[in-house]
Design a protein around this motif. Structure first.
Motif, PDB file in Angstrom:
ATOM      1  N   GLY A 152       0.803  -1.212   0.000  1.00  0.00           N
ATOM      2  CA  GLY A 152       0.000   0.000   0.000  1.00  0.00           C
ATOM      3  C   GLY A 152       0.836   1.263   0.000  1.00  0.00           C
ATOM      4  O   GLY A 152       0.541   2.221  -0.727  1.00  0.00           O
ATOM      5  N   LEU A 153       1.904   1.282   0.798  1.00  0.00           N
ATOM      6  CA  LEU A 153       2.725   2.484   0.904  1.00  0.00           C
ATOM      7  C   LEU A 153       3.596   2.681  -0.339  1.00  0.00           C
ATOM      8  O   LEU A 153       3.853   3.821  -0.743  1.00  0.00           O
ATOM      9  N   ILE A 154       4.074   1.598  -0.934  1.00  0.00           N
ATOM     10  CA  ILE A 154       4.828   1.728  -2.189  1.00  0.00           C
ATOM     11  C   ILE A 154       3.912   2.279  -3.273  1.00  0.00           C
ATOM     12  O   ILE A 154       4.319   3.131  -4.072  1.00  0.00           O
ATOM     13  N   ASP A 159       2.295   7.032  -6.562  1.00  0.00           N
ATOM     14  CA  ASP A 159       1.219   7.925  -7.002  1.00  0.00           C
ATOM     15  C   ASP A 159       1.741   9.351  -6.923  1.00  0.00           C
ATOM     16  O   ASP A 159       1.988   9.871  -5.837  1.00  0.00           O
ATOM     17  N   SER A 160       1.927   9.976  -8.065  1.00  0.00           N
ATOM     18  CA  SER A 160       2.553  11.297  -8.098  1.00  0.00           C
ATOM     19  C   SER A 160       1.687  12.390  -7.483  1.00  0.00           C
ATOM     20  O   SER A 160       2.119  13.535  -7.390  1.00  0.00           O
ATOM     21  N   ARG A 161       0.484  12.034  -7.015  1.00  0.00           N
ATOM     22  CA  ARG A 161      -0.356  13.008  -6.324  1.00  0.00           C
ATOM     23  C   ARG A 161      -0.073  13.077  -4.830  1.00  0.00           C
ATOM     24  O   ARG A 161      -0.339  14.100  -4.191  1.00  0.00           O
ATOM     25  N   CYS A 162       0.433  12.002  -4.256  1.00  0.00           N
ATOM     26  CA  CYS A 162       0.590  11.956  -2.795  1.00  0.00           C
ATOM     27  C   CYS A 162       1.898  11.309  -2.368  1.00  0.00           C
ATOM     28  O   CYS A 162       1.977  10.709  -1.296  1.00  0.00           O
ATOM     29  N   LYS A 163       2.939  11.410  -3.197  1.00  0.00           N
ATOM     30  CA  LYS A 163       4.203  10.735  -2.889  1.00  0.00           C
ATOM     31  C   LYS A 163       4.999  11.415  -1.794  1.00  0.00           C
ATOM     32  O   LYS A 163       6.002  10.870  -1.317  1.00  0.00           O
ATOM     33  N   SER A 164       4.576  12.610  -1.343  1.00  0.00           N
ATOM     34  CA  SER A 164       5.288  13.281  -0.256  1.00  0.00           C
ATOM     35  C   SER A 164       5.063  12.579   1.076  1.00  0.00           C
ATOM     36  O   SER A 164       5.789  12.822   2.042  1.00  0.00           O
ATOM     37  N   LEU A 165       4.047  11.680   1.127  1.00  0.00           N
ATOM     38  CA  LEU A 165       3.745  10.917   2.348  1.00  0.00           C
ATOM     39  C   LEU A 165       3.533  11.842   3.544  1.00  0.00           C
ATOM     40  O   LEU A 165       3.994  11.567   4.656  1.00  0.00           O
ATOM     41  N   ASP A 175      12.378   4.654   5.631  1.00  0.00           N
ATOM     42  CA  ASP A 175      12.118   3.216   5.531  1.00  0.00           C
ATOM     43  C   ASP A 175      11.316   2.884   4.283  1.00  0.00           C
ATOM     44  O   ASP A 175      11.596   1.896   3.583  1.00  0.00           O
ATOM     45  N   ILE A 176      10.317   3.703   3.989  1.00  0.00           N
ATOM     46  CA  ILE A 176       9.481   3.450   2.824  1.00  0.00           C
ATOM     47  C   ILE A 176      10.273   3.671   1.538  1.00  0.00           C
ATOM     48  O   ILE A 176      10.142   2.927   0.560  1.00  0.00           O
ATOM     49  N   HIS A 177      11.124   4.704   1.539  1.00  0.00           N
ATOM     50  CA  HIS A 177      11.973   4.959   0.373  1.00  0.00           C
ATOM     51  C   HIS A 177      12.916   3.785   0.127  1.00  0.00           C
ATOM     52  O   HIS A 177      13.172   3.404  -1.021  1.00  0.00           O
ATOM     53  N   THR A 223      15.836   8.455  -6.947  1.00  0.00           N
ATOM     54  CA  THR A 223      16.175   9.761  -6.373  1.00  0.00           C
ATOM     55  C   THR A 223      15.608  10.893  -7.215  1.00  0.00           C
ATOM     56  O   THR A 223      15.038  11.854  -6.681  1.00  0.00           O
ATOM     57  N   GLU A 224      15.745  10.766  -8.520  1.00  0.00           N
ATOM     58  CA  GLU A 224      15.234  11.811  -9.412  1.00  0.00           C
ATOM     59  C   GLU A 224      13.712  11.892  -9.331  1.00  0.00           C
ATOM     60  O   GLU A 224      13.140  12.995  -9.304  1.00  0.00           O
ATOM     61  N   TYR A 225      13.056  10.737  -9.277  1.00  0.00           N
ATOM     62  CA  TYR A 225      11.591  10.729  -9.200  1.00  0.00           C
ATOM     63  C   TYR A 225      11.102  11.381  -7.912  1.00  0.00           C
ATOM     64  O   TYR A 225      10.128  12.151  -7.924  1.00  0.00           O
ATOM     65  N   LEU A 226      11.770  11.091  -6.806  1.00  0.00           N
ATOM     66  CA  LEU A 226      11.346  11.643  -5.521  1.00  0.00           C
ATOM     67  C   LEU A 226      11.538  13.155  -5.465  1.00  0.00           C
ATOM     68  O   LEU A 226      10.886  13.844  -4.673  1.00  0.00           O
ATOM     69  N   ARG A 227      12.434  13.674  -6.292  1.00  0.00           N
ATOM     70  CA  ARG A 227      12.668  15.118  -6.317  1.00  0.00           C
ATOM     71  C   ARG A 227      11.629  15.869  -7.140  1.00  0.00           C
ATOM     72  O   ARG A 227      11.461  17.072  -6.989  1.00  0.00           O
ATOM     73  N   VAL A 228      10.951  15.143  -8.017  1.00  0.00           N
ATOM     74  CA  VAL A 228       9.926  15.780  -8.852  1.00  0.00           C
ATOM     75  C   VAL A 228       8.730  16.145  -7.985  1.00  0.00           C
ATOM     76  O   VAL A 228       8.294  15.369  -7.123  1.00  0.00           O
TER      77      VAL A 228
END
Length: 281
Positions: A152-154, A159-165, A175-177, A223-228
């Protein structure tokens, strides 16, 4: 209605008016219902949200649970008053053993033997009722949702709408990253094997194969995706991934795998119901 029935000339109507007078909700019960509405409303909203079929739903499971849990979590001052809930008893979750006792003759709606009796003519004790309800809900959520959250968390992270968690504690983000990177590395290895077979089949020139293989070095994709930045809620994450297919090819495969999971069985049940309306045996 009570007044109208009691002055009615019909004896049965007068009898019904008398019964209704005794089983009518008291002012305390009406006030309790008013206080329960904002507590139970998020459950209805979550049911509607997670039962959708026109958008990704699995990524909303844990954000929804987190918001609901915060709303029913007892305060520190009331934590000692929280009653224990026995989850080993089936009656804790299901009310199949409840009977409703009538005022007039003591009869019940169902003649089968039941374990719990509710006298509908007796007012509900509303003292600390809201605290008890919130406590039971909180205990139930923490009990039934105390399961591995990786999938669920992955999915939420993809989901690029709520990936900031933003709904979980910051210390859990790492941990999730790490879990995402672990799954990504597994899929990357599989993806690399497929590329290798492709190069061996079509690019017989080793220099040419080396030149193109560098194009697919994906060591920093996560890393690049998480920065977007996140996209707005009104946008579709599948459209976003489609537009970024060449940028994150492996993560795209992961997004398709995880985000396609329905959060509930509601869409499939709705499909069967629609099919039943169209076809008969």
């Amino acid at each position: 209605m009570i007044t109208a029935l009691c002055i009615d000339s019909d004896k049965q109507a007068k009898k019904d008016g008398k019964r209704l007078k005794y089983i009518n909700l008291t002012e305390d019960e009406w006030n309790a219902i008013s206080e329960l509405i904002p507590i139970l409303e998020p459950f209805a909203n979550a049911t509607e949200l997670l039962g959708g079929s026109q958008y990704a739903t699995v990524s909303f499971i844990y954000p929804a649970i987190n918001v609901i849990t915060r709303g029913v979590k007892p305060s520190n001052s009331n934590i000692n008053e929280v009653e224990a809930v026995d989850f080993t008893e089936p009656s804790t979750a299901f009310d199949d053993d409840i009977e409703y006792e009538d005022l007039e003759d003591g009869n019940i709606a169902n003649n089968q033997s039941k374990q719990h009796k509710v006298k509908i003519n007796m007012p509900q004790d509303c003292k600390n009722l809201i605290l008890k309800v919130k406590s039971a809900l909180y205990k139930s959520i923490t009990h039934y949702w105390n399961i591995p959250k990786d999938y669920g968390l992955i999915a939420t992270l993809l989901d690029s709408r709520c990936k900031s968690l933003s709904f979980i504690f910051p210390e859990l983000h790492n941990d999730i990253h790490l879990k995402l990177r672990s799954v990504y590395n597994e899929m990357k290895l599989e993806y690399s094997e497929q590329e290798k077979e492709y190069y061996e089949e079509y690019l017989t020139n080793s220099l040419l194969a080396s030149m193109f293989s560098r194009k697919y070095d994906r060591s920093n994709d996560v890393t690049e995706y998480l920065r977007v930045g996140e996209i707005s809620f009104s946008e579709c994450p599948f459209n976003w991934w489609s537009k970024n297919e060449n940028r994150f090819p492996i993560l795209l495969k992961m997004a398709c795998k995880y985000l396609a999971i329905p959060a509930t069985s509601t869409p499939s049940e709705r499909l069967f119901s629609n099919a039943g309306n169209l076809m008969t045996v």
